[in-house]
Design an enzyme around this catalytic site. Structure first.
Site, PDB file in Angstrom:
ATOM      1  N   HIS A 176       1.106   4.298  32.244  1.00  0.00           N
ATOM      2  CA  HIS A 176      -0.480   4.347  32.597  1.00  0.00           C
ATOM      3  C   HIS A 176      -0.987   5.761  33.369  1.00  0.00           C
ATOM      4  O   HIS A 176      -0.327   6.007  34.427  1.00  0.00           O
ATOM      5  CB  HIS A 176      -0.953   3.088  33.346  1.00  0.00           C
ATOM      6  CG  HIS A 176      -0.651   1.876  32.337  1.00  0.00           C
ATOM      7  ND1 HIS A 176      -1.550   1.139  31.868  1.00  0.00           N
ATOM      8  CD2 HIS A 176       0.633   1.211  32.323  1.00  0.00           C
ATOM      9  CE1 HIS A 176      -0.878  -0.053  31.425  1.00  0.00           C
ATOM     10  NE2 HIS A 176       0.330  -0.052  31.757  1.00  0.00           N
TER      11      HIS A 176
ATOM     12  N   VAL B 256       3.457  -5.066  26.902  1.00  0.00           N
ATOM     13  CA  VAL B 256       3.701  -4.401  25.718  1.00  0.00           C
ATOM     14  C   VAL B 256       5.209  -3.765  25.907  1.00  0.00           C
ATOM     15  O   VAL B 256       5.411  -2.966  26.859  1.00  0.00           O
ATOM     16  CB  VAL B 256       2.969  -3.355  25.389  1.00  0.00           C
ATOM     17  CG1 VAL B 256       3.502  -2.505  24.143  1.00  0.00           C
ATOM     18  CG2 VAL B 256       1.621  -3.936  25.240  1.00  0.00           C
TER      19      VAL B 256
ATOM     20  N   ASP C 149      -6.192   3.357  26.657  1.00  0.00           N
ATOM     21  CA  ASP C 149      -5.940   1.915  26.788  1.00  0.00           C
ATOM     22  C   ASP C 149      -6.955   1.123  26.297  1.00  0.00           C
ATOM     23  O   ASP C 149      -8.272   1.315  26.361  1.00  0.00           O
ATOM     24  CB  ASP C 149      -5.618   1.482  28.250  1.00  0.00           C
ATOM     25  CG  ASP C 149      -5.263   0.088  28.279  1.00  0.00           C
ATOM     26  OD1 ASP C 149      -3.908  -0.050  28.830  1.00  0.00           O
ATOM     27  OD2 ASP C 149      -5.667  -0.838  28.123  1.00  0.00           O
ATOM     28  N   ILE C 150      -6.972  -0.051  25.519  1.00  0.00           N
ATOM     29  CA  ILE C 150      -7.833  -0.940  24.895  1.00  0.00           C
ATOM     30  C   ILE C 150      -8.783  -1.637  26.013  1.00  0.00           C
ATOM     31  O   ILE C 150      -9.781  -2.043  25.831  1.00  0.00           O
ATOM     32  CB  ILE C 150      -7.167  -1.826  24.066  1.00  0.00           C
ATOM     33  CG1 ILE C 150      -8.216  -2.230  23.072  1.00  0.00           C
ATOM     34  CG2 ILE C 150      -6.657  -2.916  24.534  1.00  0.00           C
ATOM     35  CD1 ILE C 150      -7.627  -3.060  21.648  1.00  0.00           C
TER      36      ILE C 150
ATOM     37  N   HIS D 285       6.003   2.841  28.542  1.00  0.00           N
ATOM     38  CA  HIS D 285       4.731   3.826  28.650  1.00  0.00           C
ATOM     39  C   HIS D 285       4.338   3.976  29.995  1.00  0.00           C
ATOM     40  O   HIS D 285       4.780   3.204  30.830  1.00  0.00           O
ATOM     41  CB  HIS D 285       3.665   2.839  27.763  1.00  0.00           C
ATOM     42  CG  HIS D 285       3.118   1.516  28.026  1.00  0.00           C
ATOM     43  ND1 HIS D 285       4.168   0.458  27.752  1.00  0.00           N
ATOM     44  CD2 HIS D 285       2.468   1.023  29.105  1.00  0.00           C
ATOM     45  CE1 HIS D 285       3.694  -0.643  28.331  1.00  0.00           C
ATOM     46  NE2 HIS D 285       2.760  -0.377  29.127  1.00  0.00           N
TER      47      HIS D 285
ATOM     48  N   ASN E 278       4.969  -0.204  34.308  1.00  0.00           N
ATOM     49  CA  ASN E 278       5.690  -1.530  34.592  1.00  0.00           C
ATOM     50  C   ASN E 278       6.911  -1.794  33.792  1.00  0.00           C
ATOM     51  O   ASN E 278       6.934  -1.648  32.587  1.00  0.00           O
ATOM     52  CB  ASN E 278       4.467  -2.712  34.199  1.00  0.00           C
ATOM     53  CG  ASN E 278       3.263  -2.615  35.041  1.00  0.00           C
ATOM     54  OD1 ASN E 278       3.394  -2.202  36.205  1.00  0.00           O
ATOM     55  ND2 ASN E 278       2.249  -2.615  34.186  1.00  0.00           N
TER      56      ASN E 278
HETATM   57  P1  5GP Z   1       1.649  -3.001  30.343  1.00  0.00           P
HETATM   58  O1  5GP Z   1       0.794  -4.264  30.941  1.00  0.00           O
HETATM   59  O2  5GP Z   1       2.795  -3.321  29.375  1.00  0.00           O
HETATM   60  O3  5GP Z   1       2.125  -2.200  31.548  1.00  0.00           O
HETATM   61  O4  5GP Z   1       0.365  -2.378  29.795  1.00  0.00           O
HETATM   62  C1  5GP Z   1       0.015  -2.365  28.348  1.00  0.00           C
HETATM   63  C2  5GP Z   1      -1.278  -1.942  27.993  1.00  0.00           C
HETATM   64  O5  5GP Z   1      -1.338  -1.665  26.825  1.00  0.00           O
HETATM   65  C3  5GP Z   1      -2.457  -2.703  28.801  1.00  0.00           C
HETATM   66  O6  5GP Z   1      -3.045  -2.010  29.571  1.00  0.00           O
HETATM   67  C4  5GP Z   1      -3.116  -3.273  27.440  1.00  0.00           C
HETATM   68  O7  5GP Z   1      -4.533  -3.230  27.668  1.00  0.00           O
HETATM   69  C5  5GP Z   1      -2.647  -2.266  26.476  1.00  0.00           C
HETATM   70  N1  5GP Z   1      -2.918  -2.499  25.183  1.00  0.00           N
HETATM   71  C6  5GP Z   1      -2.454  -3.586  24.524  1.00  0.00           C
HETATM   72  N2  5GP Z   1      -2.579  -3.722  23.495  1.00  0.00           N
HETATM   73  C7  5GP Z   1      -3.284  -2.401  22.776  1.00  0.00           C
HETATM   74  C8  5GP Z   1      -3.636  -1.951  21.868  1.00  0.00           C
HETATM   75  O8  5GP Z   1      -3.605  -2.417  20.761  1.00  0.00           O
HETATM   76  N3  5GP Z   1      -4.281  -0.680  21.882  1.00  0.00           N
HETATM   77  C9  5GP Z   1      -4.610   0.095  23.082  1.00  0.00           C
HETATM   78  N4  5GP Z   1      -5.016   1.030  22.921  1.00  0.00           N
HETATM   79  N5  5GP Z   1      -4.197  -0.519  24.177  1.00  0.00           N
HETATM   80  C10 5GP Z   1      -3.591  -1.663  23.957  1.00  0.00           C
END
Ligand code: 5GP
Ligand code: ZN
Length: 125
Positions: free
Chosen positions: A113, A107, A43-44, A111, A98
């Site tokens: 985590h 996103v 994760d970024i 996915h 989520n």
């Molecule tokens: P969500 O909030 O949708 O469950 O998780 C999306 C995750 O994607 C977040 O933890 C966010 O930090 C990560 N994320 C968003 N954009 C990028 C990216 O460009 N690269 C990486 N490696 N992670 C990302």
């Protein structure tokens, strides 16, 4: 997919979706793990010492997008492999997934985590 032609939705996903771009290799992201169905990358914005995302190659929005149960099994199976690769197997790790804005999904490409590497002090379930 599978017919050799791509739907407008699939083409749009590949154009607009950050995870589709990562999977396509547009950003030269290091994959912690990959197979024919799944990729994993860190994760970024890590929330734990280990915070890796396990992502299907197929663009599926979330659990409300009727994902193939076999694909879900592959995600979880890959997550356990990633836990071993990241050195948290046996030390305790958490899987978070989520669904929808109201749950914090940001996103909209399915996915999970994988979080671990230090103790969890809060339980929400
Ligand atoms: P969500 O909030 O949708 O469950 O998780 C999306 C995750 O994607 C977040 O933890 C966010 O930090 C990560 N994320 C968003 N954009 C990028 C990216 O460009 N690269 C990486 N490696 N992670 C990302
Ligand atoms: Zn996507």
């Amino acid at each position: 997919m599978g017919s050799g032609t791509q739907s407008a939705q699939e083409l749009s996903a590949q154009t607009d979706c950050i995870f589709c771009k990562i999977i396509a290799g547009d950003f030269n992201t290091d994959f912690v793990y990959q197979d024919d169905y799944v990729v994993a990358f860190d994760d970024i914005s890590p929330q734990k010492p280990v915070h890796t995302l396990i992502v299907p190659r197929q663009h599926v929005v979330n659990l409300e997008d009727n994902p193939d149960p076999e694909l879900l099994a592959r995600l979880f199976s890959a997550a356990s492999k990633v836990a071993a690769i990241k050195g948290v197997a046996g030390t305790g790790y958490r899987i978070v997934q989520n669904n929808g804005k109201g749950a914090g999904q940001t996103v909209f490409h399915l996915h999970v985590h994988l979080l671990g590497g230090d103790p969890f002090t809060e339980n929400i379930v």
